[in-house]
Write an enzyme that holds these catalytic residues in place. Structure first.
Site, PDB file in Angstrom:
ATOM      1  N   TYR A  41       9.973   0.777  -8.890  1.00 54.74           N
ATOM      2  CA  TYR A  41      10.752   2.036  -8.287  1.00 54.74           C
ATOM      3  C   TYR A  41      11.045   0.570  -6.733  1.00 54.74           C
ATOM      4  O   TYR A  41      11.942   1.335  -6.616  1.00 54.74           O
ATOM      5  CB  TYR A  41       9.563   2.451  -7.792  1.00 54.74           C
ATOM      6  CG  TYR A  41       9.305   3.657  -8.988  1.00 54.74           C
ATOM      7  CD1 TYR A  41       9.672   3.966  -9.503  1.00 54.74           C
ATOM      8  CD2 TYR A  41       7.734   3.668  -9.571  1.00 54.74           C
ATOM      9  CE1 TYR A  41       9.194   4.799 -10.706  1.00 54.74           C
ATOM     10  CE2 TYR A  41       7.319   4.185 -10.451  1.00 54.74           C
ATOM     11  CZ  TYR A  41       8.283   4.853 -10.893  1.00 54.74           C
ATOM     12  OH  TYR A  41       7.723   5.628 -11.914  1.00 54.74           O
TER      13      TYR A  41
ATOM     14  N   GLU B  77       4.725   9.498  -6.721  1.00 57.22           N
ATOM     15  CA  GLU B  77       3.260   9.297  -6.755  1.00 57.22           C
ATOM     16  C   GLU B  77       3.425   7.999  -7.941  1.00 57.22           C
ATOM     17  O   GLU B  77       4.093   8.409  -9.260  1.00 57.22           O
ATOM     18  CB  GLU B  77       2.584  10.389  -7.051  1.00 57.22           C
ATOM     19  CG  GLU B  77       2.348  10.994  -5.589  1.00 57.22           C
ATOM     20  CD  GLU B  77       3.190  11.992  -5.859  1.00 57.22           C
ATOM     21  OE1 GLU B  77       3.492  12.868  -7.063  1.00 57.22           O
ATOM     22  OE2 GLU B  77       2.916  13.097  -5.037  1.00 57.22           O
TER      23      GLU B  77
END
Length: 144
Positions: free
Chosen positions: A116, A104
């Site tokens: 990411y 998250e």
């Protein structure tokens, strides 16, 4: 810069690092200690001149895991420390033959999301008002 696994004796310094750097979603000492004592936990840190400048951690569960933390000191952001921490985590994921890695991230944290995505994470959903301040979290997944 040196990268190594967390030791139990690092926990106080990791907790202080999070406070000093002003991370809004930091883990308290007890959370860090409980996670560290779990056999499912793997944490790495970056040190410069004997001082912690970055931390990262994963919680494993069979062939899946959750990326729990990737935190870098403000003065070293966007200088490759986060990437180096991610590289260390990815080595451990490969060694454990993971199939999926979840995380998250604050929807406003564009630098983290960009990092990411470079590792193959894709947004799969969103958690509304996930953080204490009401910000949403993007849920991201990397398939191995």
């Amino acid at each position: 810069m040196k990268f190594r696994r967390w030791k139990y004796t690092d926990i106080s310094e990791i907790a202080e690092f999070q406070i000093k750097e002003g991370f809004p979603d930091r883990w308290n000492y007890n959370m860090l200690a409980e996670s560290f004592l779990s056999e499912r936990f793997y944490g790495v840190l970056a040190e410069e001149k004997g001082e912690i400048v970055g931390v990262a951690a994963i919680g494993f569960n069979l062939d899946e895991a959750d990326l729990e933390l990737v935190l870098v000191a403000k003065h070293l952001r966007r200088q490759g420390v986060g990437k180096a921490l991610m590289d260390e985590l990815m080595k451990e994921c490969a060694a454990r033959e993971l199939k999926k890695l979840f995380l998250e991230v604050r929807e406003s944290n564009c630098p983290a999301i960009s990092l990411y995505e470079k590792y193959g994470f894709e947004k799969i959903s969103q958690r509304k008002k996930y953080y204490k301040d009401g910000e949403n979290a993007d849920v991201m997944l990397k398939r191995f």
